[in-house]
Each structure stands twice: as structure tokens, then as C-alpha cells.
Design a protein around this motif. Structure first.
Motif: not given
Length: 201
Positions: A54-57, A63-68, A166-171
Motif C-alpha cells: 500500500v505504501l509503495g503504491r 510520482y506518476v500521478g495524472g501523467a501516466k 492520489l484520492r483515487r489511490n486512497l480508495f
């Protein structure tokens, strides 16, 4: 030009795999039992792997955020592996398997998730190579595909991140973390019913 990978297909495959494993989880008991020191040790190791994943994600998302698919990310976790999100998701999935107290279940769950993500990453690599050409190919030549090499880690002093991603990753993190009480609940149900069809290492 090759289209970007449809992430909904990957997510649905992983969900279906999870549903297919659900009956196995309910009828399998670990060889160490459900209330002994061996089970608690393996379960604790599983929680540690889950938290690491989870922390690694989160680290990867920063870093990649919305830039994928918009540019080639080379810093932070992306300097050690081209697919840190998928690697850390596999680590978390393996941790979930260990939390059930069976190493074989951890290998099955982690292996299934890892295989689906590895295939997805291969398809993404083809898309990125077409899109970014020699820039991506040079990055791919020096950066491991899936397993990270910590010796390659490098990063700048600051990182800009996308709060929506980041919010989506929190879910997603909450979904992973929800397995901690779920596993405890399954263990309690198994102990109260005192039955199993299969015992695994």
C-alpha cells in the motif's frame, strides 16, 4: 498506432479472480491451525507485506500521478522498475494470501495478480515504445521491467502530484486494507464452525 491498455479489463479480471478464490479461502485451513503461534507469525508477515504494498503504491502515485502515458517517468520508484504500481500491488496481494496463514495461498493469490499485471505491463510497454520511441526504449534498456533494483534509485528534490489520482489511490488502499478485518472475520467463522475441507501449507 497501438491504443493504450484498457485498465477496466485488467480490474475486472482481477475482481473475477478474487471471486473465484473466495470459496477456496472459506474451506482451506492453514497447516499451523488458526490460533497458534505459526499462524499468527505468517499472518503478521502478511500484514507487513500488505502495508509495504500500500505504501509503495502511494509512493508510485506521487510520482506518476495524472501523467501516466503523457511522458516517460524516470524518477523515484520508476527509476528502479518500470512498473512499481504493479509490483507493489503484487506484494500487497501476496500479503493478503499470507494473512490467511497459508504460504501456498499467498503464492496462488500473489502469482495470479502478478501474472495479470505482468501481462498488462507487457502490453503497456508496447504502447509506450510506440508513443515515445527512443526516449522510452532508452529508459527500458536501463530500468528493470518488473522487479525493482534499489541500487538504481534516484529522484529530484521536489515532486508535483495530482490530488485527484492520489484520492483515487486512497480508495484502492482502503480496499487493500479492508482485508485485515475481513481475514480476521473469516478466521473467527472458521474457528466457530470448526471445519475445513483442505489443509494447506
Amino acid at each position: 498506432m497501438r491504443a493504450a491498455v484498457n485498465q477496466k479489463i485488467r480490474i475486472n479480471i482481477l475482481r473475477l479472480s478474487g471471486l473465484a478464490l473466495l470459496p477456496a479461502i472459506l474451506v482451506i485451513n492453514p497447516v499451523f491451525g488458526l490460533d497458534g503461534f505459526g499462524h499468527e507469525t505468517i499472518e503478521s508477515l502478511g500484514i507487513l507485506l500488505l502495508l509495504t504494498g500500500v505504501l509503495g503504491r502511494f509512493w508510485s502515485i506521487l510520482y506518476v500521478g495524472g501523467a501516466k502515458n503523457r511522458h516517460v517517468m524516470r524518477d523515484g520508484p520508476y527509476s528502479m522498475t518500470r512498473n512499481p504500481l504493479y509490483f507493489f500491488s503484487t506484494v500487497a496481494a501476496t500479503g493478503i494470501g499470507l494473512m490467511f496463514g497459508a504460504v501456498s495461498l499467498a503464492l496462488l493469490i500473489g502469482g495470479t495478480v502478478g501474472l495479470v499485471l505482468w501481462i498488462t505491463a507487457r502490453r503497456e510497454a508496447g504502447f509506450l515504445s510506440q508513443r515515445f520511441g527512443t526516449e522510452y526504449d532508452a529508459y527500458a534498456a536501463r530500468t528493470p521491467f518488473f522487479l525493482p533494483d534499489p541500487r538504481l534509485c534516484r529522484t529530484g528534490r521536489t515532486v508535483r502530484f495530482d490530488t485527484t489520482t492520489l484520492r483515487r489511490n486512497l480508495f484502492d488502499a482502503l480496499v487493500f486494507l479492508s482485508f485485515i478485518p475481513i481475514v480476521e472475520l473469516v478466521d473467527q467463522v472458521k474457528l466457530s464452525l470448526d471445519w475445513s475441507l483442505l489443509t494447506l501449507w
